[in-house]
Design an enzyme around this catalytic site. Structure first.
Site: not given
Length: 469
Positions: A80, A154, A178
């Site tokens: 990420k 996210s 998330s």
């Protein structure tokens, strides 16, 4: 190459270990798939093709020389884009950080390097992981099951990339769901370990006391293998603590005989899509048929804890990001600016009261779980929404977020381990996620039960590859 790309991390790692395939072959296949599909899916901000191939060649030489590092050696993974990578831009999903190049690696990156993993790219995220918004400076991440839909949460690029077979695992972050929300929406596995099991050093924070780092993978055993590689205390993150390492062999061998699975009451079924409710009914039947005891449990009141979660994440995110947002007002998105405006209204009294509610809820939760190994809920109450429904101006910046992460925020408040894994599909072919939550430090039990459940279903044989161009 597609057949190789569709294997689990554990299986492709075995083939690499036994020198039946080379890390270079595996990495080349993943990079070719990224090149073919990511223009449609939008999972990556930055693709590290040259770096990945160099790492794969190094892994190939090491394994040939007998220096095998373990099950991640030579296996392609992603990160990420909140996670710092030395010499590689780390944007946090924000145009205001488009050119940010850290001078250090996050601890999880160091540990993946030690394990011999091959990092193929930086995955898309909502801006600063603050939640949904209408601005996508590096392109939209689309759900591989339905390209007109969001992924939920996210760690969007992480989930979409794993789902579309563009990496065997990804490291995400989870403050209110998330990791688990995108896992549910994309039909993959997302594991949030106990708070403090995995270092957050080098990961751009959203909330110091709610942030967790963990993997998104193809199946539960893969999640255990990745967590085992990145777990452990770290003096640079004072939130970490010594914990018993995961026993991956025990996770792989576990069954459901004698397990006690708690099913909580009303809140977790209010406003749930009927197809999701029907899928959960089947889950309960499957647990019972496999030898587990399903126990109805009454949860403590949840409205106060959910409000406390909101106050804590708003207050902490304001203290972290307000100065940067003020200095870069022209390049941060309107969703972030709205979030900071809302956060400015959280007083010290609000924050301290929220922490007190959190402490009381933790005591009551522990009491509610007495006598069960995990509680089982749906991960999300409904399918990911369409992009054209994604309008903060019409719905308010919190309304959509609250709808999707209503069931995932509480484990963050508790620091408890939680996992999402697929448990069925809607009539339209969209995945449905099952969430299992355990008591803090009981990660082993959560993963054992999740892995055992996985093997009494056939969800892991399904792939969205056929719907992708």
């Amino acid at each position: 190459m597609t057949e190789l790309a569709a294997l689990s991390l554990a299986r492709v790692g075995e083939l690499i270990r036994d020198r039946e395939v080379s890390p270079v072959e595996v990495t080349t296949g993943v990079l070719e798939r990224i090149d073919r599909l990511d223009g449609v899916v939008g999972a990556f901000v930055t693709v590290l093709a040259d770096r990945a191939l160099r790492a794969a060649r190094t892994a190939e030489r090491e394994i040939a020389a007998g220096a095998y590092r373990g099950p991640l050696h030579g296996v392609p993974v992603s990160l990420k884009d909140l996670i710092s990578t030395r010499g590689i831009r780390s944007t946090a999903g924000s145009a205001s950080m488009a050119d940010r190049v850290p001078d250090h690696d996050a601890v999880v990156v160091e540990r993946l390097d030690d394990a011999g993993a091959v990092v193929v790219g930086k995955a898309q995220t909502y801006e600063f992981a603050m939640g949904p918004g209408t601005v996508y400076p590096f392109g939209r991440t689309r759900n591989p099951w339905d390209l007109d839909r969001v992924t939920i949460g996210s760690s969007s690029g992480s989930a979409a990339g794993v789902c579309a077979l563009m990496s065997y695992a990804s490291i995400g972050t989870d403050t209110g769901g998330s990791i688990r929300g995108p896992a549910s929406g994309c039909g993959v596995v997302g594991f949030k370990p106990t708070y403090g099991r995995v270092s957050r050093y080098g990961v751009l924070p959203l909330s110091w006391t709610l942030d967790h780092v963990g993997p998104l993978t193809r199946d539960v055993l893969d999640a255990a293998l990745v967590t085992r590689a990145i777990e452990g205390p770290d003096p640079r993150d004072r939130g970490t603590a010594p914990m018993a390492p995961l026993d991956v062999a025990a996770i792989a061998a576990a069954d459901l005989t004698g397990r006690r699975v708690g099913v909580p009451d009303a809140f977790f079924f209010d406003g749930v899509d009927p197809e999701f409710h029907a899928a959960f009914t089947v889950v309960v039947e499957q647990f019972t048929a496999a030898g587990a005891t399903v126990v109805p449990i009454t949860m403590p009141p949840l409205e106060g804890p959910l409000a406390a979660h909101s106050a804590i994440v708003l207050g902490e995110s304001y203290s972290i990001h307000e100065e940067h947002v003020r200095a870069h007002r022209d390049t941060v998105g309107p969703g972030v600016r709205d979030r900071m405006a809302l956060a400015a209204s959280v007083t010290a009294r609000d924050y301290l009261r929220a922490q007190r509610v959190r402490a009381v809820f933790a005591e009551r939760f522990h009491h509610a779980l007495a006598g069960v190994d995990v509680i089982a809920t749906l991960t999300s109450p409904t399918v990911p929404h369409l992009f054209d429904q994604f309008a903060p101006e019409a719905h308010g910046p919190q309304r959509k977020l609250a709808a999707h992460n209503r069931f995932t925020r509480l484990p963050n408040l508790l620091g408890a381990p939680a996992i999402s894994l697929p448990c069925g599909f809607t009539g339209a072919g969209l995945p449905i996620g099952l969430q299992l939550v355990g008591r803090p430090h009981r990660d082993q039990a959560v993963l054992e039960i999740a892995n055992a459940y996985q093997h009494i279903t056939d969800w892991h044989l399904k792939s969205p590859a056929g719907v992708l161009p």
